[in-house]
Scaffold this motif. Sequence first.
Motif, PDB file in Angstrom:
ATOM      1  N   PHE A  21       0.826  -1.201   0.000  1.00  0.00           N
ATOM      2  CA  PHE A  21       0.000   0.000   0.000  1.00  0.00           C
ATOM      3  C   PHE A  21       0.865   1.258   0.000  1.00  0.00           C
ATOM      4  CE2 PHE A  21      -2.387   3.278   2.360  1.00  0.00           C
ATOM      5  CZ  PHE A  21      -3.448   3.429   1.479  1.00  0.00           C
ATOM      6  N   SER A  22       1.901   1.300   0.823  1.00  0.00           N
ATOM      7  CA  SER A  22       2.748   2.488   0.904  1.00  0.00           C
ATOM      8  C   SER A  22       3.551   2.686  -0.373  1.00  0.00           C
ATOM      9  CB  SER A  22       3.676   2.407   2.111  1.00  0.00           C
ATOM     10  OG  SER A  22       4.616   1.372   1.943  1.00  0.00           O
ATOM     11  N   GLN A  25       1.464   4.894  -2.772  1.00  0.00           N
ATOM     12  CA  GLN A  25       1.043   6.205  -2.330  1.00  0.00           C
ATOM     13  C   GLN A  25       1.880   7.275  -3.014  1.00  0.00           C
ATOM     14  OE1 GLN A  25       1.338   6.162   1.923  1.00  0.00           O
ATOM     15  NE2 GLN A  25      -0.828   5.723   2.126  1.00  0.00           N
ATOM     16  N   ASP A  26       1.254   8.430  -3.249  1.00  0.00           N
ATOM     17  CA  ASP A  26       1.977   9.553  -3.823  1.00  0.00           C
ATOM     18  C   ASP A  26       3.017  10.070  -2.845  1.00  0.00           C
ATOM     19  OD1 ASP A  26       0.478   9.370  -6.077  1.00  0.00           O
ATOM     20  OD2 ASP A  26      -0.719  11.158  -5.719  1.00  0.00           O
ATOM     21  N   LYS A  27       4.059  10.672  -3.401  1.00  0.00           N
ATOM     22  CA  LYS A  27       5.041  11.336  -2.559  1.00  0.00           C
ATOM     23  C   LYS A  27       4.827  12.840  -2.709  1.00  0.00           C
ATOM     24  CE  LYS A  27       8.564  10.817  -6.177  1.00  0.00           C
ATOM     25  NZ  LYS A  27       9.855  10.244  -6.513  1.00  0.00           N
ATOM     26  N   SER A  67       2.212  16.882  -5.175  1.00  0.00           N
ATOM     27  CA  SER A  67       2.044  15.468  -4.861  1.00  0.00           C
ATOM     28  C   SER A  67       2.136  14.690  -6.171  1.00  0.00           C
ATOM     29  CB  SER A  67       0.680  15.251  -4.196  1.00  0.00           C
ATOM     30  OG  SER A  67       0.492  13.906  -3.883  1.00  0.00           O
ATOM     31  N   SER A  69       3.284  10.711  -8.221  1.00  0.00           N
ATOM     32  CA  SER A  69       3.400   9.260  -8.050  1.00  0.00           C
ATOM     33  C   SER A  69       4.862   8.901  -7.768  1.00  0.00           C
ATOM     34  CB  SER A  69       2.903   8.536  -9.299  1.00  0.00           C
ATOM     35  OG  SER A  69       3.824   8.678 -10.346  1.00  0.00           O
TER      36      SER A  69
END
Length: 86
Positions: A21-22, A25-27, A67, A69
């Motif tokens: 999942f992590s 996630q977007d950074k 934000s 990907s």
Amino acid sequence: MSCKTLLKAVVLAVSTFFSIFSHFQDKVISGKVTDSKDGSGMPGVNITAKGTTTGTQSGPEGAYRISVSPSVTTLVFSRVGYGTQE
């Protein structure tokens, strides 16, 4: 199956789920665009993630936050009257 073995299996499954999942996630990238001559903040600079339509613009003091990907490795900075920089 013993309680200890079951607990280990559950912990492994949960940690694998959160790891996957992590990864998707977007950074969030933040910074400040400054003038190379005097170091002052530059407002109105367009910041885009290279190869995408994701973008933002620097604020009054040159600060930005975007934000993107996890696959994005390059940001493109552009402003009218200035050259584009990656």
